[in-house]
Design a protein around this motif. Structure first.
Motif, mmCIF file in Angstrom:
data_model
loop_
_atom_site.group_PDB
_atom_site.id
_atom_site.type_symbol
_atom_site.label_atom_id
_atom_site.label_comp_id
_atom_site.label_asym_id
_atom_site.label_seq_id
_atom_site.Cartn_x
_atom_site.Cartn_y
_atom_site.Cartn_z
ATOM 1 N N ILE A 58 0.841 -1.211 0.000
ATOM 2 C CA ILE A 58 0.000 0.000 0.000
ATOM 3 C C ILE A 58 0.868 1.251 0.000
ATOM 4 O O ILE A 58 0.643 2.187 -0.782
ATOM 5 C CB ILE A 58 -0.948 -0.006 1.215
ATOM 6 C CG1 ILE A 58 -1.965 -1.145 1.100
ATOM 7 C CG2 ILE A 58 -1.679 1.334 1.338
ATOM 8 C CD1 ILE A 58 -2.766 -1.386 2.362
ATOM 9 N N VAL A 59 1.878 1.282 0.888
ATOM 10 C CA VAL A 59 2.762 2.452 0.985
ATOM 11 C C VAL A 59 3.554 2.625 -0.311
ATOM 12 O O VAL A 59 3.775 3.749 -0.771
ATOM 13 C CB VAL A 59 3.713 2.304 2.195
ATOM 14 C CG1 VAL A 59 4.773 3.394 2.179
ATOM 15 C CG2 VAL A 59 2.916 2.356 3.495
ATOM 16 N N TRP A 60 3.974 1.543 -0.919
ATOM 17 C CA TRP A 60 4.728 1.581 -2.174
ATOM 18 C C TRP A 60 3.888 2.246 -3.277
ATOM 19 O O TRP A 60 4.365 3.135 -3.994
ATOM 20 C CB TRP A 60 5.107 0.158 -2.562
ATOM 21 C CG TRP A 60 6.163 0.023 -3.624
ATOM 22 C CD1 TRP A 60 6.610 0.991 -4.493
ATOM 23 C CD2 TRP A 60 6.899 -1.165 -3.954
ATOM 24 N NE1 TRP A 60 7.569 0.487 -5.319
ATOM 25 C CE2 TRP A 60 7.777 -0.835 -5.018
ATOM 26 C CE3 TRP A 60 6.904 -2.460 -3.457
ATOM 27 C CZ2 TRP A 60 8.640 -1.766 -5.584
ATOM 28 C CZ3 TRP A 60 7.767 -3.390 -4.023
ATOM 29 C CH2 TRP A 60 8.623 -3.052 -5.066
ATOM 30 N N ILE A 61 2.620 1.837 -3.389
ATOM 31 C CA ILE A 61 1.724 2.432 -4.385
ATOM 32 C C ILE A 61 1.529 3.921 -4.120
ATOM 33 O O ILE A 61 1.571 4.756 -5.041
ATOM 34 C CB ILE A 61 0.364 1.699 -4.379
ATOM 35 C CG1 ILE A 61 0.538 0.270 -4.900
ATOM 36 C CG2 ILE A 61 -0.669 2.454 -5.216
ATOM 37 C CD1 ILE A 61 -0.672 -0.626 -4.668
ATOM 38 N N LEU A 62 1.320 4.268 -2.841
ATOM 39 C CA LEU A 62 1.144 5.685 -2.490
ATOM 40 C C LEU A 62 2.412 6.484 -2.779
ATOM 41 O O LEU A 62 2.339 7.659 -3.166
ATOM 42 C CB LEU A 62 0.762 5.810 -1.015
ATOM 43 C CG LEU A 62 -0.626 5.288 -0.634
ATOM 44 C CD1 LEU A 62 -0.827 5.352 0.870
ATOM 45 C CD2 LEU A 62 -1.709 6.087 -1.348
ATOM 46 N N PRO A 105 -2.994 11.163 -1.259
ATOM 47 C CA PRO A 105 -4.443 10.952 -1.434
ATOM 48 C C PRO A 105 -5.193 11.164 -0.123
ATOM 49 O O PRO A 105 -4.736 10.760 0.933
ATOM 50 C CB PRO A 105 -4.522 9.485 -1.883
ATOM 51 C CG PRO A 105 -3.172 9.181 -2.452
ATOM 52 C CD PRO A 105 -2.205 10.020 -1.676
ATOM 53 N N GLN A 106 -6.344 11.803 -0.210
ATOM 54 C CA GLN A 106 -7.097 12.143 1.001
ATOM 55 C C GLN A 106 -7.861 10.925 1.523
ATOM 56 O O GLN A 106 -8.707 10.374 0.818
ATOM 57 C CB GLN A 106 -8.079 13.276 0.694
ATOM 58 C CG GLN A 106 -7.399 14.546 0.235
ATOM 59 C CD GLN A 106 -6.463 15.103 1.287
ATOM 60 O OE1 GLN A 106 -6.846 15.311 2.424
ATOM 61 N NE2 GLN A 106 -5.212 15.341 0.912
ATOM 62 N N VAL A 107 -7.552 10.503 2.742
ATOM 63 C CA VAL A 107 -8.229 9.342 3.326
ATOM 64 C C VAL A 107 -8.771 9.659 4.717
ATOM 65 O O VAL A 107 -9.005 8.768 5.517
ATOM 66 C CB VAL A 107 -7.278 8.127 3.411
ATOM 67 C CG1 VAL A 107 -6.907 7.619 2.048
ATOM 68 C CG2 VAL A 107 -6.051 8.468 4.231
#
Length: 395
Positions: free
Chosen positions: A111-115, A126-128
């Motif tokens: 997940i962190v890699w994609i972000l 990205p706003q989460v």
């Protein structure tokens, strides 16, 4: 669970190939799921592992889990990840160690890699907020249940009760966590054994080895390659105690001020992504590694910061039962366990103040508490429901 049963469970050699494969598969399923939905930091991760490993699957006793948690507090590295690695080792030997730890880290890493790829292109996160708005109150209820269950086992007599209360006070006084654990562990050990005679050296083996592990230095590097990233985060994994906020202070000094590899804003964004994604906060290393050296840097940073945890657990785990057999070391471990729960209670209060901000979040926390305490609902479903409610409320 008897000592004999634990020994059989722990030994790699007593399992048939079919049993070994089944246990490794179970570990992979459990920790992949936890790594995907374990929002909320180490306290929440520990709470979910307690529910999964002790309550639902009964892989070990709560006393055993507490001992493993106490040991993770005395060695450098991410506590909740090390607890996952310990559980894997107890369940299926060195293969279980690798499977449990890797599966807990992998979802967050991806997940962190994609972000990181998105961030490198658009220079924004990205706003989460809607997701965390609903998830955080649920996490408070899950952590409260763990503090209650673990606390009943840790507070076994007057010295440990006093140690737990002292740890809560020390937390709000902002005293050094490692110092608090060592001092309170030593105090309980001395109170329980003041009339006895014995070899006290073993009781101090772990904390002093942890103190020596913090002695290290990093040298300035002008060019950044994946090897530089690996070596840098390997050093951090070997010496860093504490939470993601301690990691932030360390990275600020080394990456921004000393080496000037990142700007302060980039570093804050990296730590923010580590905080709001599930799984270990130390996956911040994946994000930073990608910014510094691309895909190879993301892999090198992740392996570097987590590798010491696998090695330390592999070395230390066989000593846990031996430490319990010594009255001095056992007293010390009792004190550390009680202090760990006291610190966890302090963290729960802090998390609660940040999460419970309006009537909806307070209601979510109360309903979630009823769900976990009264109906024993799996925390994974509650986290998903909290995220969905947060999303709907923000539409």
């Amino acid at each position: 669970m008897t000592q004999e049963a634990e020994d059989i469970q722990k030994s790699d050699n007593t399992l048939t190939p079919r049993q070994q494969k089944q246990r490794l598969t179970e570990l992979a399923i459990v920790f992949l799921r936890l790594g995907t939905i374990a929002f909320g930091g180490p306290a929440a991760h520990i709470a979910m592992m307690d529910n999964e490993v002790v309550n639902r699957r009964q892989w070990m006793s709560r006393e055993k889990l507490l001992d493993l948690l106490g040991i993770t507090n005395l060695i450098p590295g991410p506590n909740s990840t090390e607890l996952a690695i310990h559980i894997g080792y107890e369940r299926a030997g060195w293969r279980g160690l690798l499977v449990a730890g890797s599966c807990f880290i992998l979802p967050a890493m991806l997940i962190v890699w994609i972000l990181a790829v998105i961030y490198a292109r658009y220079q924004t996160i990205p706003q989460v907020e809607w997701l965390l708005y609903g998830i955080k109150p649920v996490i408070i209820a899950v952590v409260l249940q763990a503090v209650w269950n673990l606390g009943k086992k840790a507070a076994k007599d007057l010295p440990t009760i006093i140690a737990g209360l002292a740890a809560i006070t020390a937390y709000f006084a902002q005293l050094n966590e490692i110092l608090v654990l060592i001092l309170l562990g030593a105090a309980v050990m001395l109170l329980k054994n003041w009339q006895s005679r014995g070899n006290i050296k073993a009781a101090f083996l772990l904390p002093f080895s942890g103190v020596f592990a913090q002695v290290g230095s990093t040298t300035a590097v002008t060019s950044v390659s994946w090897m530089n990233v690996f070596v840098f985060f390997l050093k951090i994994g070997c010496v860093l105690y504490g939470s993601g906020y301690v990691l932030l202070a360390f990275l600020q000094r080394e990456l921004v001020e000393r080496n000037q590899w990142l700007t302060s804003q980039q570093l804050l964004d990296a730590v923010a992504i580590g905080q709001f994604t599930p799984g270990p906060v130390f996956t911040t290393a994946t994000f930073i590694g990608y910014l510094l050296a691309g895909n190879a840097g993301a892999i090198a940073g992740t392996i570097g910061i987590f590798l010491p945890a696998f090695i330390l657990v592999w070395i230390v785990n066989p000593w846990v039962s031996k430490l319990r057999q010594s009255p001095w070391a056992s007293g010390f471990l009792d004190g550390v366990n009680a202090a760990s729960l006291g610190l966890m209670a302090g963290v729960t209060y802090t998390l609660g103040r940040a999460a419970l901000v309006d009537w909806l979040t307070i209601t979510l926390a109360i309903v979630s508490a009823i769900a976990v305490f009264r109906f024993k609902i799996n925390s994974a479903w509650l986290v998903l429901a909290g995220g969905a409610i947060g999303f709907v409320s923000r539409l």
